[in-house]
Design a protein around this motif. Structure first.
Motif, PDB file in Angstrom:
ATOM      1  N   ALA A  40      -3.484  14.392   5.711  1.00  0.00           N
ATOM      2  CA  ALA A  40      -3.480  12.956   5.424  1.00  0.00           C
ATOM      3  C   ALA A  40      -2.763  12.191   6.528  1.00  0.00           C
ATOM      4  CB  ALA A  40      -2.818  12.685   4.069  1.00  0.00           C
ATOM      5  N   GLN A  41      -1.698  12.766   7.061  1.00  0.00           N
ATOM      6  CA  GLN A  41      -0.978  12.116   8.161  1.00  0.00           C
ATOM      7  C   GLN A  41      -1.876  11.991   9.384  1.00  0.00           C
ATOM      8  OE1 GLN A  41       2.247  10.618   8.483  1.00  0.00           O
ATOM      9  NE2 GLN A  41       0.950   9.909  10.134  1.00  0.00           N
ATOM     10  N   ARG A  42      -2.566  13.064   9.720  1.00  0.00           N
ATOM     11  CA  ARG A  42      -3.480  13.001  10.871  1.00  0.00           C
ATOM     12  C   ARG A  42      -4.598  11.983  10.627  1.00  0.00           C
ATOM     13  NH1 ARG A  42      -2.238  18.325  10.942  1.00  0.00           N
ATOM     14  NH2 ARG A  42      -3.974  18.955   9.614  1.00  0.00           N
ATOM     15  N   ASN A  43      -5.082  11.912   9.402  1.00  0.00           N
ATOM     16  CA  ASN A  43      -6.182  11.010   9.075  1.00  0.00           C
ATOM     17  C   ASN A  43      -5.742   9.553   8.931  1.00  0.00           C
ATOM     18  OD1 ASN A  43      -7.972  13.166   9.078  1.00  0.00           O
ATOM     19  ND2 ASN A  43      -7.720  13.548   6.895  1.00  0.00           N
ATOM     20  N   ALA A  44      -4.456   9.304   8.848  1.00  0.00           N
ATOM     21  CA  ALA A  44      -3.939   7.935   8.714  1.00  0.00           C
ATOM     22  C   ALA A  44      -3.642   7.341  10.087  1.00  0.00           C
ATOM     23  CB  ALA A  44      -2.695   7.919   7.828  1.00  0.00           C
ATOM     24  N   THR A  45      -4.478   7.680  11.036  1.00  0.00           N
ATOM     25  CA  THR A  45      -4.354   7.196  12.406  1.00  0.00           C
ATOM     26  C   THR A  45      -5.696   6.628  12.827  1.00  0.00           C
ATOM     27  OG1 THR A  45      -2.679   8.847  12.928  1.00  0.00           O
ATOM     28  CG2 THR A  45      -3.855   7.896  14.784  1.00  0.00           C
ATOM     29  N   VAL A  46      -5.651   5.483  13.470  1.00  0.00           N
ATOM     30  CA  VAL A  46      -6.877   4.835  13.917  1.00  0.00           C
ATOM     31  C   VAL A  46      -6.676   4.305  15.343  1.00  0.00           C
ATOM     32  CG1 VAL A  46      -6.278   2.589  12.908  1.00  0.00           C
ATOM     33  CG2 VAL A  46      -8.667   3.185  13.250  1.00  0.00           C
ATOM     34  N   ALA A  47      -7.728   4.393  16.132  1.00  0.00           N
ATOM     35  CA  ALA A  47      -7.695   3.858  17.491  1.00  0.00           C
ATOM     36  C   ALA A  47      -8.453   2.540  17.506  1.00  0.00           C
ATOM     37  CB  ALA A  47      -8.333   4.848  18.456  1.00  0.00           C
ATOM     38  N   CYS A  48      -7.902   1.573  18.203  1.00  0.00           N
ATOM     39  CA  CYS A  48      -8.599   0.308  18.389  1.00  0.00           C
ATOM     40  C   CYS A  48      -8.824   0.119  19.895  1.00  0.00           C
ATOM     41  CB  CYS A  48      -7.825  -0.853  17.776  1.00  0.00           C
ATOM     42  SG  CYS A  48      -6.061  -0.875  18.134  1.00  0.00           S
ATOM     43  N   ARG A  49      -9.872  -0.635  20.250  1.00  0.00           N
ATOM     44  CA  ARG A  49     -10.331  -0.634  21.641  1.00  0.00           C
ATOM     45  C   ARG A  49      -9.779  -1.753  22.521  1.00  0.00           C
ATOM     46  NH1 ARG A  49     -14.274  -2.249  18.453  1.00  0.00           N
ATOM     47  NH2 ARG A  49     -15.086  -4.323  18.753  1.00  0.00           N
ATOM     48  N   ASP A  50      -9.437  -2.895  21.898  1.00  0.00           N
ATOM     49  CA  ASP A  50      -8.968  -4.018  22.712  1.00  0.00           C
ATOM     50  C   ASP A  50      -7.943  -4.827  21.922  1.00  0.00           C
ATOM     51  OD1 ASP A  50     -10.404  -5.785  20.963  1.00  0.00           O
ATOM     52  OD2 ASP A  50     -12.211  -5.489  22.175  1.00  0.00           O
ATOM     53  N   ALA A  51      -7.351  -5.798  22.591  1.00  0.00           N
ATOM     54  CA  ALA A  51      -6.272  -6.576  21.969  1.00  0.00           C
ATOM     55  C   ALA A  51      -6.714  -7.260  20.680  1.00  0.00           C
ATOM     56  CB  ALA A  51      -5.724  -7.605  22.962  1.00  0.00           C
ATOM     57  N   ALA A  52      -7.905  -7.852  20.671  1.00  0.00           N
ATOM     58  CA  ALA A  52      -8.364  -8.576  19.479  1.00  0.00           C
ATOM     59  C   ALA A  52      -8.526  -7.616  18.291  1.00  0.00           C
ATOM     60  CB  ALA A  52      -9.676  -9.294  19.769  1.00  0.00           C
ATOM     61  N   GLN A  53      -9.194  -6.505  18.525  1.00  0.00           N
ATOM     62  CA  GLN A  53      -9.382  -5.544  17.436  1.00  0.00           C
ATOM     63  C   GLN A  53      -8.038  -4.961  17.001  1.00  0.00           C
ATOM     64  OE1 GLN A  53     -11.201  -1.650  18.104  1.00  0.00           O
ATOM     65  NE2 GLN A  53     -12.521  -2.003  16.306  1.00  0.00           N
ATOM     66  N   CYS A  54      -7.187  -4.655  17.959  1.00  0.00           N
ATOM     67  CA  CYS A  54      -5.881  -4.076  17.632  1.00  0.00           C
ATOM     68  C   CYS A  54      -5.009  -5.046  16.844  1.00  0.00           C
ATOM     69  CB  CYS A  54      -5.171  -3.620  18.902  1.00  0.00           C
ATOM     70  SG  CYS A  54      -5.974  -2.205  19.696  1.00  0.00           S
ATOM     71  N   ASP A  55      -5.076  -6.329  17.191  1.00  0.00           N
ATOM     72  CA  ASP A  55      -4.316  -7.329  16.436  1.00  0.00           C
ATOM     73  C   ASP A  55      -4.807  -7.392  14.985  1.00  0.00           C
ATOM     74  OD1 ASP A  55      -2.766  -7.924  18.646  1.00  0.00           O
ATOM     75  OD2 ASP A  55      -3.855  -9.784  19.129  1.00  0.00           O
ATOM     76  N   ALA A  56      -6.127  -7.310  14.796  1.00  0.00           N
ATOM     77  CA  ALA A  56      -6.685  -7.330  13.437  1.00  0.00           C
ATOM     78  C   ALA A  56      -6.262  -6.083  12.666  1.00  0.00           C
ATOM     79  CB  ALA A  56      -8.208  -7.429  13.498  1.00  0.00           C
ATOM     80  N   VAL A  57      -6.330  -4.917  13.312  1.00  0.00           N
ATOM     81  CA  VAL A  57      -5.899  -3.663  12.677  1.00  0.00           C
ATOM     82  C   VAL A  57      -4.424  -3.747  12.306  1.00  0.00           C
ATOM     83  CG1 VAL A  57      -5.449  -1.205  13.107  1.00  0.00           C
ATOM     84  CG2 VAL A  57      -7.672  -2.192  13.703  1.00  0.00           C
ATOM     85  N   TRP A  58      -3.605  -4.253  13.201  1.00  0.00           N
ATOM     86  CA  TRP A  58      -2.168  -4.322  12.980  1.00  0.00           C
ATOM     87  C   TRP A  58      -1.827  -5.267  11.836  1.00  0.00           C
ATOM     88  CZ3 TRP A  58       1.206  -0.945  13.621  1.00  0.00           C
ATOM     89  CH2 TRP A  58       2.569  -1.224  13.721  1.00  0.00           C
ATOM     90  N   SER A  59      -2.517  -6.397  11.769  1.00  0.00           N
ATOM     91  CA  SER A  59      -2.295  -7.350  10.679  1.00  0.00           C
ATOM     92  C   SER A  59      -2.674  -6.721   9.336  1.00  0.00           C
ATOM     93  CB  SER A  59      -3.120  -8.608  10.933  1.00  0.00           C
ATOM     94  OG  SER A  59      -2.980  -9.514   9.865  1.00  0.00           O
ATOM     95  N   LEU A  60      -3.806  -6.026   9.300  1.00  0.00           N
ATOM     96  CA  LEU A  60      -4.229  -5.348   8.078  1.00  0.00           C
ATOM     97  C   LEU A  60      -3.271  -4.218   7.706  1.00  0.00           C
ATOM     98  CD1 LEU A  60      -8.087  -5.237   8.657  1.00  0.00           C
ATOM     99  CD2 LEU A  60      -6.893  -6.458   6.811  1.00  0.00           C
ATOM    100  N   THR A  61      -2.726  -3.551   8.706  1.00  0.00           N
ATOM    101  CA  THR A  61      -1.765  -2.469   8.451  1.00  0.00           C
ATOM    102  C   THR A  61      -0.529  -3.030   7.755  1.00  0.00           C
ATOM    103  OG1 THR A  61      -2.567  -1.200  10.336  1.00  0.00           O
ATOM    104  CG2 THR A  61      -0.356  -0.671   9.526  1.00  0.00           C
ATOM    105  N   LYS A  62      -0.044  -4.156   8.244  1.00  0.00           N
ATOM    106  CA  LYS A  62       1.126  -4.789   7.622  1.00  0.00           C
ATOM    107  C   LYS A  62       0.822  -5.146   6.165  1.00  0.00           C
ATOM    108  CE  LYS A  62       4.253  -8.677   7.869  1.00  0.00           C
ATOM    109  NZ  LYS A  62       4.177 -10.117   7.974  1.00  0.00           N
ATOM    110  N   THR A  63      -0.335  -5.727   5.919  1.00  0.00           N
ATOM    111  CA  THR A  63      -0.728  -6.090   4.560  1.00  0.00           C
ATOM    112  C   THR A  63      -0.828  -4.845   3.677  1.00  0.00           C
ATOM    113  OG1 THR A  63      -1.904  -8.034   5.369  1.00  0.00           O
ATOM    114  CG2 THR A  63      -2.516  -7.224   3.174  1.00  0.00           C
ATOM    115  N   TYR A  64      -1.421  -3.786   4.213  1.00  0.00           N
ATOM    116  CA  TYR A  64      -1.590  -2.546   3.452  1.00  0.00           C
ATOM    117  C   TYR A  64      -0.237  -1.950   3.071  1.00  0.00           C
ATOM    118  CZ  TYR A  64      -3.557   1.983   2.101  1.00  0.00           C
ATOM    119  OH  TYR A  64      -3.922   3.110   1.412  1.00  0.00           O
ATOM    120  N   VAL A  65       0.695  -1.950   4.005  1.00  0.00           N
ATOM    121  CA  VAL A  65       2.039  -1.432   3.714  1.00  0.00           C
ATOM    122  C   VAL A  65       2.708  -2.286   2.642  1.00  0.00           C
ATOM    123  CG1 VAL A  65       4.363  -1.059   4.663  1.00  0.00           C
ATOM    124  CG2 VAL A  65       2.351  -0.281   5.947  1.00  0.00           C
TER     125      VAL A  65
END
Length: 153
Positions: A40-65
Motif C-alpha cells: 500500500a505504501q508503494r502504491n500510494a505514490t504518484v508521479a506528475c509531469r509538470d508544474a500545473a499537474q503537480c500543483d493539482a495533485v498536491w492540492s488534492l493530496t492536502k484535501t485527502y489528508v
C-alpha cells in the motif's frame, strides 16, 4: 493417581502446542499484514509531469489528508504535508511528500503510521491490527481518489 498425572501432563503438552500454533498463526498474519502495508505504501505514490499537474495533485493530496485524518494539519507547504501526532495510540498519523523530478514534474507519496502500531525492533504492537486496517484503507484509496478528480491526459 498416575492416570491423573499423565492426563495433566498430556493436557499441558496439548495446551503448549496449541499456544505455539496460535503464536505462529499470529506471526503469519502479522507478516501478511506487514506485506500489505508495504504494498500500500508503494502504491500510494504518484508521479506528475509538470508544474500545473503537480500543483493539482498536491492540492488534492492536502484535501485527502484532511478528509482522512482526525488530527489537524501541522504543516502544509510546497514540500510536505503533516498531521499532528495523536495523543492516544491506535490513531493514524499522515504525511505526504512532494519531491521534484527532472522537467518540472514531481513524485508525491502518502505515508501513514499509528502510534502503538510497532514496538521496539519493529515488532508488532498492541494496536497493529486496528491500525493496519485504517492505514490500508486510506493508502489504497489515495491514487483512485486522485484519478477520479484529475483530468485524464
Amino acid at each position: 493417581m498416575k492416570k491423573l498425572t499423565a492426563l495433566a501432563l498430556v493436557s499441558m503438552y496439548l495446551a503448549a502446542c496449541s499456544s505455539a500454533e496460535k503464536e505462529q498463526s499470529k506471526e503469519r498474519t502479522f507478516m501478511l499484514s506487514q506485506q500489505s502495508l508495504d504494498d500500500a505504501q508503494r502504491n500510494a505514490t504518484v508521479a506528475c509531469r509538470d508544474a500545473a499537474q503537480c500543483d493539482a495533485v498536491w492540492s488534492l493530496t492536502k484535501t485527502y489528508v484532511e478528509q482522512n485524518s482526525k488530527e489537524r494539519l501541522t504543516r502544509a507547504d510546497a514540500f510536505a504535508i503533516e498531521t499532528d501526532v495523536p495523543s492516544g495510540s491506535g490513531k493514524p498519523v499522515f504525511s505526504a511528500t512532494r519531491v521534484a523530478t527532472a522537467g518540472g514534474g514531481a513524485t508525491v507519496s502518502l505515508f501513514a503510521q499509528c502510534k502503538g502500531m510497532y514496538e521496539d525492533e519493529r515488532a508488532r504492537g498492541s494496536d497493529f491490527d486496528d491500525c493496519a486496517k485504517k492505514i490500508l484503507s486510506v493508502q489504497n484509496g489515495f491514487v483512485p481518489y486522485l484519478k477520479a478528480r484529475l483530468p485524464a491526459n
